[in-house]
Design a protein around this motif. Structure first.
Motif, PDB file in Angstrom:
ATOM      1  N   LEU A  10       0.823  -1.208   0.000  1.00  0.00           N
ATOM      2  CA  LEU A  10       0.000   0.000   0.000  1.00  0.00           C
ATOM      3  C   LEU A  10       0.859   1.260   0.000  1.00  0.00           C
ATOM      4  N   GLY A  68      -6.057  -1.197  -3.339  1.00  0.00           N
ATOM      5  CA  GLY A  68      -4.802  -0.461  -3.393  1.00  0.00           C
ATOM      6  C   GLY A  68      -4.900   0.989  -2.971  1.00  0.00           C
ATOM      7  N   ASP A 125       3.630   0.656  -3.658  1.00  0.00           N
ATOM      8  CA  ASP A 125       3.094   0.339  -4.989  1.00  0.00           C
ATOM      9  C   ASP A 125       4.212  -0.047  -5.966  1.00  0.00           C
TER      10      ASP A 125
END
Length: 371
Positions: free
Chosen positions: A198, A239, A201
């Motif tokens: 998170l 995400g 990325d």
């Protein structure tokens, strides 16, 4: 399954769709949600939800075209507009997966990644594409993620056989009323910690594509107790939350406010478009529940436990932000921003430490460990 467009919109506004079963069928409740950021250019394919009644097996899956690696125009639609290789790839991979599952359900193919890989290769090789003049190690022809769950019901045992299949960083999950959300796939990235994913990325190390070798990974779970909920989602859903526990909270908080499958899907659509920065797709199949009302009541205890154990102490500033861990949670004085950032990270770490063991119960080993 019947589909409805939740809110009539006129171009060029992005499109959003929800599909659901009409009131559930024989203990199977299904829904899927799809949204795009730019009208007509969403690089997620529509989710796949298929159930074969005669053999009690099925497949849910999602596909996220990799826009960075597949940004080259590849196909011109009837409207005259060009679609990227990523747009084409996700649709072609969905078609290949659906055709593969139809053959599996008809007992003419095996439900194994090797056979699915062959279908993906053939369909991508015959899909429209244009050679790119831009090279580089990150460039791909028709790149897309794939994440899904093939399942077979064992009603006499009150259980289901699961085989998650994936390539890339989309994910598949199983949700239990007793133990909560369990991830069934491992992102094809060099980082495997869900909270760090998170925050950072990282790029993918493996995707379905037409010009390079790729892997469809799998694991096999011989028996998972019913009732349960199977979920496949692209990173537009998980995400852009603050902690891994937030995605389960999204699923359960919308379930308890819904009166049927369509309302559940519509609430998931409304929630995700409020926080995401990406196209989204989600496929969901609930099995073994007597009714939607039974399912909603069954997860109340888990919702209360999740709220108490994993979301306690959540900084209020997070209610006004979309992206976690970026250092943008506060405005104004730099010292205030640093303190807020530190407070948010401390809460994220605490939440993840409490949540991680249950979430990773069925996390597959890293690929190098079982090759």
């Amino acid at each position: 399954m019947p589909g409805r467009e939740p809110d009539p919109v006129s171009p060029p506004r992005p499109r959003q769709m929800v599909w659901s079963t009409p009131g559930g069928l024989q203990g199977v409740h299904a829904l899927s949600v799809w949204t795009e950021q730019v009208h007509g250019l969403g690089e997620d394919a529509e989710p796949l939800v298929a159930h074969h009644w005669d053999t009690q097996q099925g497949m849910i899956a999602v596909f996220d075209g990799s826009g960075g690696a597949g940004a080259t125009p590849a196909w011109q639609g009837p409207d005259g507009g060009w679609r990227t290789g990523a747009w084409v790839a996700s649709r072609v991979a969905r078609l290949a997966t659906e055709c593969w599952f139809r053959e599996v359900a008809g007992n003419t193919e095996d439900a194994v990644p090797r056979v699915l890989h062959g279908y993906l290769n053939w369909f991508l090789a015959n899909a429209p594409q244009r050679p790119s003049k831009i090279g580089g190690t990150m460039r791909r022809q028709l790149p897309t993620t794939l994440a899904g769950v093939y399942y077979r019901l064992r009603e006499q045992e009150a259980a289901v056989e699961l085989r998650p299949l994936w390539a890339g960083d989309s994910r598949a999950y199983v949700l239990s009323p007793e133990s909560g959300l369990h991830v069934l796939t491992r992102d094809h990235t060099r980082e495997s910690d869900a909270l760090e994913l998170l925050r950072t990325d990282p790029p993918m190390t493996n995707v379905v594509c037409a010009d390079r070798e790729f892997t469809v990974d799998t694991q096999y779970i011989a028996s998972f107790a019913l009732p349960c909920v199977l979920v496949a989602a692209t990173d537009g859903y998980f995400g852009y939350v603050h902690t891994p526990a937030d995605f389960e909270y999204l699923l359960l908080s919308t379930l308890r406010r819904a009166n049927d499958e369509y309302e559940w899907g519509d609430l998931l659509r409304r929630e995700v478009v409020a926080y995401t920065g990406d196209d989204t797709s989600l496929a969901l199949l609930a099995i073994g529940h007597q009714s939607f009302e039974h399912m909603r009541a069954l997860y109340e205890r888990r919702f209360a436990d999740l709220t108490e154990r994993h979301l306690r102490g959540r900084p209020r500033i997070l209610d006004r932000t979309a992206r976690p861990g970026t250092g943008s949670e506060a405005a104004g004085d730099p010292e205030d921003r640093r303190e807020t950032h530190a407070r948010v990270r401390a809460w994220q770490d605490q939440s993840w430490q409490s949540y991680r063991a249950g979430y990773e119960t069925y996390l597959p080993p890293a690929s190098e460990e079982y090759r």
